[in-house]
Design a protein around this motif. Sequence first.
Motif, PDB file in Angstrom:
ATOM      1  N   ARG A  82      43.404  45.801  32.557  1.00  0.00           N
ATOM      2  CA  ARG A  82      44.418  45.700  31.532  1.00  0.00           C
ATOM      3  C   ARG A  82      43.918  44.968  30.297  1.00  0.00           C
ATOM      4  O   ARG A  82      44.359  45.223  29.172  1.00  0.00           O
ATOM      5  CB  ARG A  82      45.633  44.962  32.099  1.00  0.00           C
ATOM      6  CG  ARG A  82      46.814  45.032  31.216  1.00  0.00           C
ATOM      7  CD  ARG A  82      48.076  44.687  31.947  1.00  0.00           C
ATOM      8  NE  ARG A  82      49.119  44.689  30.939  1.00  0.00           N
ATOM      9  CZ  ARG A  82      49.978  43.740  30.738  1.00  0.00           C
ATOM     10  NH1 ARG A  82      49.964  42.683  31.510  1.00  0.00           N
ATOM     11  NH2 ARG A  82      50.870  43.818  29.799  1.00  0.00           N
ATOM     12  N   ALA A  83      42.938  44.040  30.472  1.00  0.00           N
ATOM     13  CA  ALA A  83      42.401  43.262  29.338  1.00  0.00           C
ATOM     14  C   ALA A  83      41.768  44.180  28.295  1.00  0.00           C
ATOM     15  O   ALA A  83      41.851  43.907  27.108  1.00  0.00           O
ATOM     16  CB  ALA A  83      41.384  42.249  29.851  1.00  0.00           C
ATOM     17  N   GLY A  84      41.133  45.257  28.727  1.00  0.00           N
ATOM     18  CA  GLY A  84      40.534  46.202  27.783  1.00  0.00           C
ATOM     19  C   GLY A  84      41.591  46.905  26.940  1.00  0.00           C
ATOM     20  O   GLY A  84      41.348  47.263  25.791  1.00  0.00           O
ATOM     21  N   GLN A  85      42.789  47.103  27.451  1.00  0.00           N
ATOM     22  CA  GLN A  85      43.855  47.787  26.738  1.00  0.00           C
ATOM     23  C   GLN A  85      44.488  46.872  25.681  1.00  0.00           C
ATOM     24  O   GLN A  85      44.968  47.319  24.675  1.00  0.00           O
ATOM     25  CB  GLN A  85      44.934  48.257  27.694  1.00  0.00           C
ATOM     26  CG  GLN A  85      44.463  49.307  28.673  1.00  0.00           C
ATOM     27  CD  GLN A  85      45.504  49.606  29.746  1.00  0.00           C
ATOM     28  OE1 GLN A  85      46.530  48.936  29.808  1.00  0.00           O
ATOM     29  NE2 GLN A  85      45.201  50.598  30.564  1.00  0.00           N
ATOM     30  N   LEU A  86      44.497  45.542  25.953  1.00  0.00           N
ATOM     31  CA  LEU A  86      45.139  44.611  25.046  1.00  0.00           C
ATOM     32  C   LEU A  86      44.312  44.364  23.797  1.00  0.00           C
ATOM     33  O   LEU A  86      44.835  44.068  22.739  1.00  0.00           O
ATOM     34  CB  LEU A  86      45.402  43.282  25.748  1.00  0.00           C
ATOM     35  CG  LEU A  86      46.448  43.323  26.861  1.00  0.00           C
ATOM     36  CD1 LEU A  86      46.560  41.977  27.532  1.00  0.00           C
ATOM     37  CD2 LEU A  86      47.806  43.751  26.331  1.00  0.00           C
ATOM     38  N   LEU A  87      43.006  44.476  23.875  1.00  0.00           N
ATOM     39  CA  LEU A  87      42.164  44.197  22.720  1.00  0.00           C
ATOM     40  C   LEU A  87      42.065  45.357  21.843  1.00  0.00           C
ATOM     41  O   LEU A  87      42.076  46.094  21.193  1.00  0.00           O
ATOM     42  CB  LEU A  87      40.769  43.749  23.176  1.00  0.00           C
ATOM     43  CG  LEU A  87      40.737  42.433  23.926  1.00  0.00           C
ATOM     44  CD1 LEU A  87      39.344  42.187  24.451  1.00  0.00           C
ATOM     45  CD2 LEU A  87      41.178  41.305  23.042  1.00  0.00           C
ATOM     46  N   ALA A 129      45.389  39.326  47.538  1.00  0.00           N
ATOM     47  CA  ALA A 129      46.287  39.388  46.381  1.00  0.00           C
ATOM     48  C   ALA A 129      45.589  38.876  45.121  1.00  0.00           C
ATOM     49  O   ALA A 129      45.720  39.477  44.045  1.00  0.00           O
ATOM     50  CB  ALA A 129      47.547  38.573  46.660  1.00  0.00           C
ATOM     51  N   MET A 130      44.835  37.779  45.224  1.00  0.00           N
ATOM     52  CA  MET A 130      44.142  37.240  44.055  1.00  0.00           C
ATOM     53  C   MET A 130      43.052  38.197  43.577  1.00  0.00           C
ATOM     54  O   MET A 130      42.861  38.376  42.367  1.00  0.00           O
ATOM     55  CB  MET A 130      43.542  35.869  44.365  1.00  0.00           C
ATOM     56  CG  MET A 130      44.593  34.793  44.618  1.00  0.00           C
ATOM     57  SD  MET A 130      45.752  34.603  43.272  1.00  0.00           S
ATOM     58  CE  MET A 130      44.743  33.809  42.071  1.00  0.00           C
ATOM     59  N   VAL A 171      42.945  39.953  39.876  1.00  0.00           N
ATOM     60  CA  VAL A 171      41.788  39.883  38.987  1.00  0.00           C
ATOM     61  C   VAL A 171      41.376  41.288  38.551  1.00  0.00           C
ATOM     62  O   VAL A 171      41.110  41.534  37.365  1.00  0.00           O
ATOM     63  CB  VAL A 171      40.616  39.136  39.669  1.00  0.00           C
ATOM     64  CG1 VAL A 171      39.324  39.320  38.907  1.00  0.00           C
ATOM     65  CG2 VAL A 171      40.936  37.658  39.829  1.00  0.00           C
ATOM     66  N   VAL A 172      41.315  42.234  39.489  1.00  0.00           N
ATOM     67  CA  VAL A 172      40.943  43.612  39.147  1.00  0.00           C
ATOM     68  C   VAL A 172      41.966  44.216  38.202  1.00  0.00           C
ATOM     69  O   VAL A 172      41.627  44.823  37.177  1.00  0.00           O
ATOM     70  CB  VAL A 172      40.787  44.465  40.430  1.00  0.00           C
ATOM     71  CG1 VAL A 172      40.660  45.950  40.096  1.00  0.00           C
ATOM     72  CG2 VAL A 172      39.595  43.991  41.242  1.00  0.00           C
ATOM     73  N   TRP A 173      43.245  44.064  38.513  1.00  0.00           N
ATOM     74  CA  TRP A 173      44.311  44.613  37.676  1.00  0.00           C
ATOM     75  C   TRP A 173      44.263  44.013  36.275  1.00  0.00           C
ATOM     76  O   TRP A 173      44.361  44.705  35.283  1.00  0.00           O
ATOM     77  CB  TRP A 173      45.667  44.335  38.340  1.00  0.00           C
ATOM     78  CG  TRP A 173      46.839  44.766  37.519  1.00  0.00           C
ATOM     79  CD1 TRP A 173      47.265  46.034  37.295  1.00  0.00           C
ATOM     80  CD2 TRP A 173      47.716  43.901  36.799  1.00  0.00           C
ATOM     81  NE1 TRP A 173      48.366  46.035  36.497  1.00  0.00           N
ATOM     82  CE2 TRP A 173      48.662  44.719  36.165  1.00  0.00           C
ATOM     83  CE3 TRP A 173      47.788  42.519  36.635  1.00  0.00           C
ATOM     84  CZ2 TRP A 173      49.686  44.204  35.369  1.00  0.00           C
ATOM     85  CZ3 TRP A 173      48.811  42.016  35.863  1.00  0.00           C
ATOM     86  CH2 TRP A 173      49.743  42.855  35.226  1.00  0.00           C
ATOM     87  N   ARG A 174      44.046  42.693  36.210  1.00  0.00           N
ATOM     88  CA  ARG A 174      44.023  41.999  34.919  1.00  0.00           C
ATOM     89  C   ARG A 174      42.793  42.423  34.097  1.00  0.00           C
ATOM     90  O   ARG A 174      42.877  42.552  32.885  1.00  0.00           O
ATOM     91  CB  ARG A 174      44.010  40.489  35.157  1.00  0.00           C
ATOM     92  CG  ARG A 174      44.121  39.671  33.934  1.00  0.00           C
ATOM     93  CD  ARG A 174      45.535  39.702  33.418  1.00  0.00           C
ATOM     94  NE  ARG A 174      45.627  38.799  32.292  1.00  0.00           N
ATOM     95  CZ  ARG A 174      46.384  38.997  31.248  1.00  0.00           C
ATOM     96  NH1 ARG A 174      47.154  40.052  31.191  1.00  0.00           N
ATOM     97  NH2 ARG A 174      46.408  38.142  30.274  1.00  0.00           N
ATOM     98  N   SER A 175      41.636  42.615  34.780  1.00  0.00           N
ATOM     99  CA  SER A 175      40.428  43.000  34.056  1.00  0.00           C
ATOM    100  C   SER A 175      40.556  44.421  33.490  1.00  0.00           C
ATOM    101  O   SER A 175      40.050  44.711  32.412  1.00  0.00           O
ATOM    102  CB  SER A 175      39.200  42.889  34.940  1.00  0.00           C
ATOM    103  OG  SER A 175      39.285  43.808  36.010  1.00  0.00           O
TER     104      SER A 175
END
Length: 150
Positions: free
Chosen positions: A145-150, A134-135, A139-143
Amino acid sequence: METRERWRPRFLLPLLLQLLCGGCPRVGGCNETRMLEKLPQCGQAFADMMHTVDVWKWCHLSEFIVYYQSFTNCTEVETNVVGCYWPNPLAQGFITGIHRQFFSNCTVDKAHWEDPPDEVLIPLIVVPVLLTVAMAGLVVWRSKRAGQLL
């Protein structure tokens, strides 16, 4: 204390002899008969000391370590004085006899380890594995998504 002081002087002479001869066995070889005559003196002195310690403390080395060290030194000195090496099979046999006399009731209780029941073991294995997966997924999901937020 009084007994300890009375016991020490008997073994100063053999210790001095050992120091003078360098602690080496004599050229003539080992006099096993003489060694077996001398070792009981060490055993008797140790027995005298041990009888000053409460019997229920005989399994606690800290209660008699000084006496045991003196006993060990005595057997080494007496063995070397008669030209024998220490330890040797005869001296070890004598020391083993002393151990049987004083420490035969001292057993080490070893813990008997066994696996827990499956009802406990399976969750202990599965939960950390699922949390790791799960962790890693988080981490993969968040990484991504991080490109979309910036």
